[in-house]
Design a protein around this motif. Structure first.
Motif, mmCIF file in Angstrom:
data_model
loop_
_atom_site.group_PDB
_atom_site.id
_atom_site.type_symbol
_atom_site.label_atom_id
_atom_site.label_comp_id
_atom_site.label_asym_id
_atom_site.label_seq_id
_atom_site.Cartn_x
_atom_site.Cartn_y
_atom_site.Cartn_z
ATOM 1 N N ARG A 162 1.074 -1.161 -0.177
ATOM 2 C CA ARG A 162 0.051 0.041 0.094
ATOM 3 C C ARG A 162 0.702 1.293 -0.184
ATOM 4 O O ARG A 162 0.521 2.249 -0.837
ATOM 5 C CB ARG A 162 -1.008 -0.111 0.983
ATOM 6 C CG ARG A 162 -1.945 1.193 1.335
ATOM 7 C CD ARG A 162 -2.613 1.392 2.377
ATOM 8 N NE ARG A 162 -3.395 -0.045 2.956
ATOM 9 C CZ ARG A 162 -4.693 -0.073 2.677
ATOM 10 N NH1 ARG A 162 -5.146 0.922 1.828
ATOM 11 N NH2 ARG A 162 -5.149 -1.241 2.903
ATOM 12 N N HIS A 163 1.771 1.214 0.825
ATOM 13 C CA HIS A 163 2.582 2.414 0.964
ATOM 14 C C HIS A 163 3.455 2.513 -0.409
ATOM 15 O O HIS A 163 3.449 3.881 -0.664
ATOM 16 C CB HIS A 163 4.108 2.302 1.977
ATOM 17 C CG HIS A 163 3.128 2.088 3.365
ATOM 18 N ND1 HIS A 163 4.183 1.540 4.692
ATOM 19 C CD2 HIS A 163 2.355 2.594 3.986
ATOM 20 C CE1 HIS A 163 3.455 1.953 5.574
ATOM 21 N NE2 HIS A 163 2.131 2.275 5.184
ATOM 22 N N GLU A 164 3.815 1.794 -1.188
ATOM 23 C CA GLU A 164 4.700 1.837 -2.306
ATOM 24 C C GLU A 164 3.603 2.450 -3.536
ATOM 25 O O GLU A 164 4.008 3.498 -4.090
ATOM 26 C CB GLU A 164 5.034 0.486 -2.833
ATOM 27 C CG GLU A 164 6.047 0.675 -4.205
ATOM 28 C CD GLU A 164 6.318 -0.741 -4.542
ATOM 29 O OE1 GLU A 164 7.084 -0.747 -5.766
ATOM 30 O OE2 GLU A 164 6.281 -1.789 -3.785
ATOM 31 N N LYS A 165 2.484 1.890 -3.542
ATOM 32 C CA LYS A 165 1.411 2.500 -4.380
ATOM 33 C C LYS A 165 0.972 3.775 -4.178
ATOM 34 O O LYS A 165 0.752 4.535 -5.391
ATOM 35 C CB LYS A 165 0.036 1.439 -4.507
ATOM 36 C CG LYS A 165 0.690 0.117 -5.296
ATOM 37 C CD LYS A 165 -0.690 -0.805 -5.141
ATOM 38 C CE LYS A 165 -0.236 -2.187 -5.680
ATOM 39 N NZ LYS A 165 -1.614 -3.196 -6.155
ATOM 40 N N ILE A 166 0.706 3.850 -3.080
ATOM 41 C CA ILE A 166 0.402 5.356 -2.849
ATOM 42 C C ILE A 166 1.516 6.425 -3.128
ATOM 43 O O ILE A 166 1.402 7.465 -3.483
ATOM 44 C CB ILE A 166 -0.164 5.610 -1.135
ATOM 45 C CG1 ILE A 166 -1.344 4.739 -0.786
ATOM 46 C CG2 ILE A 166 -0.058 6.947 -0.881
ATOM 47 C CD1 ILE A 166 -1.787 4.743 0.440
ATOM 48 N N HIS A 167 2.730 5.932 -2.686
ATOM 49 C CA HIS A 167 3.952 6.736 -2.969
ATOM 50 C C HIS A 167 3.951 7.031 -4.603
ATOM 51 O O HIS A 167 4.443 8.100 -4.847
ATOM 52 C CB HIS A 167 5.166 6.420 -2.438
ATOM 53 C CG HIS A 167 6.201 7.385 -2.308
ATOM 54 N ND1 HIS A 167 6.488 8.258 -0.896
ATOM 55 C CD2 HIS A 167 7.183 7.518 -2.964
ATOM 56 C CE1 HIS A 167 7.504 8.771 -1.035
ATOM 57 N NE2 HIS A 167 8.124 8.732 -2.259
ATOM 58 N N ASP A 368 3.740 11.089 11.409
ATOM 59 C CA ASP A 368 2.538 10.279 11.860
ATOM 60 C C ASP A 368 1.929 9.782 10.686
ATOM 61 O O ASP A 368 1.059 8.900 10.642
ATOM 62 C CB ASP A 368 1.553 11.062 12.562
ATOM 63 C CG ASP A 368 2.097 11.508 13.953
ATOM 64 O OD1 ASP A 368 2.837 10.546 14.549
ATOM 65 O OD2 ASP A 368 1.809 12.528 14.617
ATOM 66 N N LEU A 369 2.243 9.944 9.522
ATOM 67 C CA LEU A 369 1.355 9.706 8.296
ATOM 68 C C LEU A 369 1.586 8.266 7.823
ATOM 69 O O LEU A 369 2.887 7.898 7.809
ATOM 70 C CB LEU A 369 1.950 10.588 6.946
ATOM 71 C CG LEU A 369 1.172 10.273 5.729
ATOM 72 C CD1 LEU A 369 -0.333 10.453 6.015
ATOM 73 C CD2 LEU A 369 1.594 11.238 4.608
ATOM 74 N N ASP A 370 0.847 7.472 7.555
ATOM 75 C CA ASP A 370 0.855 5.892 7.077
ATOM 76 C C ASP A 370 1.306 5.752 5.871
ATOM 77 O O ASP A 370 0.613 5.128 5.070
ATOM 78 C CB ASP A 370 -0.563 5.249 7.544
ATOM 79 C CG ASP A 370 -0.346 3.822 7.546
ATOM 80 O OD1 ASP A 370 -1.094 3.108 7.373
ATOM 81 O OD2 ASP A 370 0.698 3.313 7.711
ATOM 82 N N VAL A 371 2.307 6.479 5.377
ATOM 83 C CA VAL A 371 2.915 6.252 4.179
ATOM 84 C C VAL A 371 4.378 6.437 4.307
ATOM 85 O O VAL A 371 4.907 7.230 4.836
ATOM 86 C CB VAL A 371 2.532 7.573 3.233
ATOM 87 C CG1 VAL A 371 3.027 7.358 1.771
ATOM 88 C CG2 VAL A 371 0.914 7.573 3.100
ATOM 89 N N SER A 372 5.026 5.432 3.517
ATOM 90 C CA SER A 372 6.412 5.200 3.727
ATOM 91 C C SER A 372 7.172 6.343 2.737
ATOM 92 O O SER A 372 6.770 6.550 1.640
ATOM 93 C CB SER A 372 6.677 3.878 3.223
ATOM 94 O OG SER A 372 8.217 3.693 2.896
ATOM 95 N N PRO A 373 8.122 6.892 3.235
ATOM 96 C CA PRO A 373 8.907 7.997 2.534
ATOM 97 C C PRO A 373 9.993 7.603 1.718
ATOM 98 O O PRO A 373 10.645 8.285 1.063
ATOM 99 C CB PRO A 373 9.588 9.056 3.717
ATOM 100 C CG PRO A 373 9.654 7.981 4.727
ATOM 101 C CD PRO A 373 8.496 6.963 4.681
ATOM 102 N N ALA A 374 10.082 6.313 1.693
ATOM 103 C CA ALA A 374 11.241 5.632 0.760
ATOM 104 C C ALA A 374 10.864 5.733 -0.632
ATOM 105 O O ALA A 374 9.835 6.125 -1.226
ATOM 106 C CB ALA A 374 11.222 4.050 0.935
ATOM 107 N N PRO A 375 12.072 6.118 -1.411
ATOM 108 C CA PRO A 375 11.827 6.672 -2.778
ATOM 109 C C PRO A 375 11.592 5.440 -3.585
ATOM 110 O O PRO A 375 11.489 4.293 -3.142
ATOM 111 C CB PRO A 375 13.409 7.019 -3.340
ATOM 112 C CG PRO A 375 14.110 6.303 -2.206
ATOM 113 C CD PRO A 375 13.429 6.357 -0.860
ATOM 114 N N VAL A 376 10.775 5.816 -4.672
ATOM 115 C CA VAL A 376 10.019 5.083 -5.698
ATOM 116 C C VAL A 376 11.364 4.639 -6.702
ATOM 117 O O VAL A 376 11.824 5.637 -7.337
ATOM 118 C CB VAL A 376 8.954 5.319 -6.128
ATOM 119 C CG1 VAL A 376 8.311 4.497 -7.224
ATOM 120 C CG2 VAL A 376 7.811 5.525 -4.975
ATOM 121 N N PRO A 377 11.405 3.418 -6.995
ATOM 122 C CA PRO A 377 12.441 3.207 -8.086
ATOM 123 C C PRO A 377 11.923 3.809 -9.436
ATOM 124 O O PRO A 377 10.656 4.009 -9.698
ATOM 125 C CB PRO A 377 12.200 1.758 -8.610
ATOM 126 C CG PRO A 377 11.732 1.167 -7.186
ATOM 127 C CD PRO A 377 10.975 2.095 -6.600
#
Length: 388
Positions: A162-167, A368-377
């Protein structure tokens, strides 16, 4: 049983699919409900087994007059009624056998009825016309929304996925900001076409029925409130159940003989009910479509309304986030986000709006946001841009 088998062929139109929802509720009334209804009516009037033969003509005992020949002739060459006998009483002592059916003189005015031959074709054509805006919008849309939803409509999903898709989706929305206006304009044109189509069909049916459709429903309502002996049923006037037909043939000496026939049009029992229902439905549909179009114009022209709709859809935890997004959105951006809100699960859409807000304000992702800040390829980002 015949009717059930015929209607079974329409299951594809009303079958619920799991594709992305790219239509408004009013839009669906046009292409899904109205078009399906017209196709069903088309099948209904062609199912002759419900009422028997569409036409049966009564003639004298002349052995040269064959039932099949006479019926076919009168069906092809049309029948007629006499307007001077429409509003008179009928029965014994009146000289009139049925409304519009009475003694014929050379100077009498005739009203010919040929529309019943074309009713199935017209209903089918109308069904296609109401389906056309949906086909046009679906062609223009090209599966864009389906490609960017990326399965976020599923409530239960792996957290990392979910995190990856939202990002990834936030990346696409941020990169394509202000490039969706034409996308929204095409949808608005299709909604405008729906309303124009409804109004055109009302005009078309009025011409098809000899200028009697515009007041048809009102006349039927007025008839139910008056003494039936004082007024002729308007359904009989528009769709006569009994008509006259003149059949010409050669006599024994070569002289042309004219046979005055009386024909029963059993199919008009169904036609009259169909068009009464269509009158009320088209009036309601035109009013609803007009109100929907006015609402769409207000949404497109008033930023405050767009902001309120997004706030209601997203239910953001940080109230200032919606203001940050709304200030940067154009009409096309809002429209795409609104369609996404209908197809993306609530939690995912709220997180998406927060992520987009932080990107537009050039701030880091809130802890607190439920989204991963990791960069997307980068290759995944290019992939979604190509699909959309």
């Amino acid at each position: 049983m015949v009717l059930v088998e015929l209607l079974a062929g329409l299951r594809g139109l009303v079958k619920v699919k799991h594709d992305a929802d790219i239509h408004s509720a009013i839009f669906k009334l046009h292409f899904r409900l109205t078009a399906t209804m017209l196709f069903c009516f088309c099948l209904l009037v062609t199912a002759n087994s419900l009422v028997g033969d569409p036409i049966n003509c009564v003639h004298d005992d002349n052995p040269k007059l064959k039932d099949k020949v006479v019926n076919t002739y009168c069906w092809i060459h049309t029948t007629f009624t006499l307007p001077k006998h429409i509003d008179k009483g009928y029965g014994r002592g009146t000289g009139v056998a049925y409304p519009g059916v009475g003694p014929l003189y050379p100077t009498d005015t005739k009203t010919y009825h040929a529309y019943y031959q074309w009713v199935p074709f017209v209903l089918f054509l109308q069904g296609l016309m109401f389906y056309a805006p949906h086909w046009l919008w679906k062609t223009w849309e090209g599966g864009k929304l389906e490609s960017i939803v990326m399965g976020l409509s599923i409530p239960v999903m792996n957290k990392e996925e979910r995190h990856e898709k939202i990002h990834l989706l936030a990346d696409y929305l941020h990169a394509s900001l202000h490039h969706h206006n034409f996308y929204a304009i095409k949808f608005f044109l299709c909604e405008l076409l729906n309303l124009a189509n409804c109004l055109f069909n009302m005009w078309f049916m009025n011409e098809f029925l000899g200028g009697m459709f515009f007041t048809y429903g009102i006349d039927v309502l007025a008839f139910t409130e008056t003494n039936q002996e004082e007024r002729t049923d308007p359904m009989i006037v528009v769709f006569p159940r009994v008509t006259k037909c003149s059949f010409n043939m050669y006599g024994p000496s070569g002289t042309i003989e004219t046979h005055d026939l009386m024909c029963v049009l059993a199919l008009n029992i169904i036609n009259e009910k169909i068009y009464v229902f269509m009158w009320f439905w088209f009036v309601i549909l035109a009013i609803i479509s007009t109100m929907a179009l006015i609402y769409r114009l207000l949404v497109f022209c008033v930023p405050a309304i767009r902001s309120g709709l997004l706030q209601k859809r997203a239910r953001l935890r940080y109230k200032n986030s919606i203001d940050t997004v709304s200030r940067r959105l154009q009409v096309g951006d809002f429209f795409l986000l609104y369609l996404l809100s209908k197809n993306v699960e609530l939690l995912s859409f709220s997180s998406l709006m927060e992520e987009l807000s932080l990107r537009l304000s050039n701030r880091r992702v809130h802890p607190d946001l439920d989204v991963s800040p990791a960069p997307v390829p980068p290759e995944r980002f290019h992939l979604i841009n190509e699909n959309a």
